[in-house]
Design a protein around this motif. Structure first.
Motif, mmCIF file in Angstrom:
data_model
loop_
_atom_site.group_PDB
_atom_site.id
_atom_site.type_symbol
_atom_site.label_atom_id
_atom_site.label_comp_id
_atom_site.label_asym_id
_atom_site.label_seq_id
_atom_site.Cartn_x
_atom_site.Cartn_y
_atom_site.Cartn_z
ATOM 1 N N THR A 1 -7.450 -1.559 10.367
ATOM 2 C CA THR A 1 -6.255 -2.340 10.045
ATOM 3 C C THR A 1 -6.063 -3.384 11.134
ATOM 4 O O THR A 1 -6.717 -3.341 12.188
ATOM 5 C CB THR A 1 -5.001 -1.453 9.954
ATOM 6 O OG1 THR A 1 -4.738 -0.904 11.246
ATOM 7 C CG2 THR A 1 -5.167 -0.353 8.920
ATOM 8 N N LYS A 2 -5.159 -4.302 10.900
ATOM 9 C CA LYS A 2 -4.897 -5.357 11.875
ATOM 10 C C LYS A 2 -4.515 -4.760 13.226
ATOM 11 O O LYS A 2 -4.882 -5.283 14.269
ATOM 12 C CB LYS A 2 -3.799 -6.281 11.356
ATOM 13 C CG LYS A 2 -3.643 -7.531 12.184
ATOM 14 C CD LYS A 2 -2.733 -8.526 11.496
ATOM 15 C CE LYS A 2 -2.672 -9.818 12.290
ATOM 16 N NZ LYS A 2 -1.884 -10.819 11.592
ATOM 17 N N HIS B 1 0.794 -3.846 7.435
ATOM 18 C CA HIS B 1 1.149 -2.501 7.002
ATOM 19 C C HIS B 1 0.441 -1.477 7.873
ATOM 20 O O HIS B 1 -0.706 -1.649 8.258
ATOM 21 C CB HIS B 1 0.759 -2.263 5.543
ATOM 22 C CG HIS B 1 1.448 -3.172 4.579
ATOM 23 N ND1 HIS B 1 2.774 -3.047 4.245
ATOM 24 C CD2 HIS B 1 0.981 -4.230 3.873
ATOM 25 C CE1 HIS B 1 3.092 -3.984 3.381
ATOM 26 N NE2 HIS B 1 2.028 -4.711 3.134
ATOM 27 N N ASP B 2 1.132 -0.391 8.173
ATOM 28 C CA ASP B 2 0.521 0.714 8.902
ATOM 29 C C ASP B 2 -0.300 1.556 7.936
ATOM 30 O O ASP B 2 -0.205 1.401 6.717
ATOM 31 C CB ASP B 2 1.595 1.608 9.530
ATOM 32 C CG ASP B 2 2.286 0.924 10.692
ATOM 33 O OD1 ASP B 2 1.602 0.221 11.452
ATOM 34 O OD2 ASP B 2 3.509 1.102 10.825
ATOM 35 N N GLU B 3 -1.081 2.468 8.489
ATOM 36 C CA GLU B 3 -1.734 3.454 7.638
ATOM 37 C C GLU B 3 -0.632 4.257 6.975
ATOM 38 O O GLU B 3 0.433 4.467 7.547
ATOM 39 C CB GLU B 3 -2.625 4.366 8.465
ATOM 40 C CG GLU B 3 -3.874 3.677 8.945
ATOM 41 C CD GLU B 3 -4.862 4.654 9.559
ATOM 42 O OE1 GLU B 3 -4.827 5.851 9.218
ATOM 43 O OE2 GLU B 3 -5.663 4.197 10.373
ATOM 44 N N ASP B 4 -0.857 4.665 5.737
ATOM 45 C CA ASP B 4 0.178 5.400 5.030
ATOM 46 C C ASP B 4 -0.422 6.511 4.196
ATOM 47 O O ASP B 4 -1.595 6.833 4.336
ATOM 48 C CB ASP B 4 1.025 4.450 4.181
ATOM 49 C CG ASP B 4 0.183 3.679 3.186
ATOM 50 O OD1 ASP B 4 -0.678 4.289 2.538
ATOM 51 O OD2 ASP B 4 0.382 2.462 3.044
ATOM 52 N N THR B 5 0.365 7.033 3.325
ATOM 53 C CA THR B 5 -0.021 8.166 2.492
ATOM 54 C C THR B 5 -1.309 7.920 1.718
ATOM 55 O O THR B 5 -2.071 8.843 1.491
ATOM 56 C CB THR B 5 1.113 8.464 1.479
ATOM 57 O OG1 THR B 5 2.327 8.574 2.204
ATOM 58 C CG2 THR B 5 0.855 9.721 0.709
ATOM 59 N N TYR B 6 -1.569 6.685 1.329
ATOM 60 C CA TYR B 6 -2.693 6.399 0.436
ATOM 61 C C TYR B 6 -3.917 5.822 1.145
ATOM 62 O O TYR B 6 -4.871 5.415 0.491
ATOM 63 C CB TYR B 6 -2.228 5.469 -0.687
ATOM 64 C CG TYR B 6 -1.018 6.015 -1.398
ATOM 65 C CD1 TYR B 6 -1.060 7.257 -2.032
ATOM 66 C CD2 TYR B 6 0.186 5.325 -1.400
ATOM 67 C CE1 TYR B 6 0.062 7.783 -2.652
ATOM 68 C CE2 TYR B 6 1.309 5.843 -2.027
ATOM 69 C CZ TYR B 6 1.236 7.068 -2.644
ATOM 70 O OH TYR B 6 2.336 7.588 -3.262
ATOM 71 N N PRO C 1 0.785 -1.235 0.000
ATOM 72 C CA PRO C 1 0.000 0.000 0.000
ATOM 73 C C PRO C 1 0.816 1.284 0.000
ATOM 74 O O PRO C 1 0.273 2.351 -0.243
ATOM 75 C CB PRO C 1 -0.828 -0.110 1.283
ATOM 76 C CG PRO C 1 -0.018 -0.981 2.169
ATOM 77 C CD PRO C 1 0.673 -1.962 1.256
ATOM 78 N N GLY C 2 2.111 1.204 0.228
ATOM 79 C CA GLY C 2 2.952 2.398 0.197
ATOM 80 C C GLY C 2 3.391 2.770 -1.208
ATOM 81 O O GLY C 2 3.989 3.819 -1.429
ATOM 82 N N ASN C 3 3.083 1.921 -2.186
ATOM 83 C CA ASN C 3 3.433 2.144 -3.584
ATOM 84 C C ASN C 3 2.129 2.418 -4.329
ATOM 85 O O ASN C 3 1.257 1.554 -4.391
ATOM 86 C CB ASN C 3 4.142 0.903 -4.135
ATOM 87 C CG ASN C 3 4.495 1.013 -5.593
ATOM 88 O OD1 ASN C 3 3.646 1.300 -6.425
ATOM 89 N ND2 ASN C 3 5.745 0.741 -5.911
ATOM 90 N N LEU C 4 1.975 3.621 -4.874
ATOM 91 C CA LEU C 4 0.720 4.024 -5.484
ATOM 92 C C LEU C 4 0.261 3.082 -6.594
ATOM 93 O O LEU C 4 -0.917 2.737 -6.686
ATOM 94 C CB LEU C 4 0.825 5.462 -6.011
ATOM 95 C CG LEU C 4 -0.466 6.080 -6.532
ATOM 96 C CD1 LEU C 4 -1.555 6.084 -5.465
ATOM 97 C CD2 LEU C 4 -0.207 7.490 -7.032
#
Length: 185
Positions: free
Chosen positions: A91-92, A72-77, A27-30
């Motif tokens: 999220t988990k 995965h943590d919450e991120d930009t997207y 998820p960190g890669n658009l």
């Protein structure tokens, strides 16, 4: 079977409403967020008639939530994922308060309908043979996201039209991508 009384379960949690439980790929890669998560999520929700209540977020069937069970943590997207549901995604990490987690109604996994490319984990990377993904399905997805993001759309003739007056084409943006080494943009 004996149960060790010293290892007790923490209290279980029951989540009401409908949930779509899935793993995000990267998820960190658009590009991966769109291709591997958002596109399949859109079609999973559409196949289950769950998008009908958006954007108003009211009405029958509008009590669903996305649940990402990866690490995965919450991120930009993260905001892009939230465009697909009436409530913020869990999220988990939101679910770790309990050893037992129950959902009133859950869809587990995502639709493979829009999958059109494989990354070469078990064979050379490239397009998937006999995919059901079509340009029309992708245009529906793009139109949905443009609408949710408030991006204006110009009225163009149908995609199957071979020629139309150039005054209908008014691009406001051009994106150029250059790959100098495989898989890097």
């Amino acid at each position: 079977t004996e149960i060790d009384s010293s290892s007790r379960l923490r209290v279980g949690v029951f989540h009401r409403g409908r949930h779509v439980v899935f793993n995000r790929f990267n998820p960190g890669n658009l590009m991966h967020a769109f291709h591997d998560d958002l596109l399949p999520l859109y079609f999973t929700l559409r196949q289950n008639h769950m998008l009908d209540c958006l954007p108003s977020r009211t009405g029958p069937g509008c009590n669903y939530r996305l649940v990402a069970v990866d690490l995965h943590d919450e991120d930009t997207y993260t905001d892009l994922y939230d465009l697909l549901a009436p409530r913020p995604m869990l999220t988990k990490r939101d679910l770790v308060s309990s050893d037992l987690i129950c959902f009133e109604d859950a869809i587990v996994g995502l639709s493979k309908l829009p999958t059109w490319y494989q990354y070469g984990f078990h064979e050379p990377q490239g397009p998937i043979n006999d995919t059901r993904a079509t340009g029309d399905l992708l245009r529906q997805f793009v139109a949905f996201f443009k609408s949710r993001l408030g991006v204006p759309t110009a009225a163009l003739p149908p995609a199957h039209a071979h020629s139309f007056p150039k005054e209908h084409i008014k691009p406001s943006l051009i994106v150029l991508l250059s790959r100098s080494i495989n898989r890097i943009m």
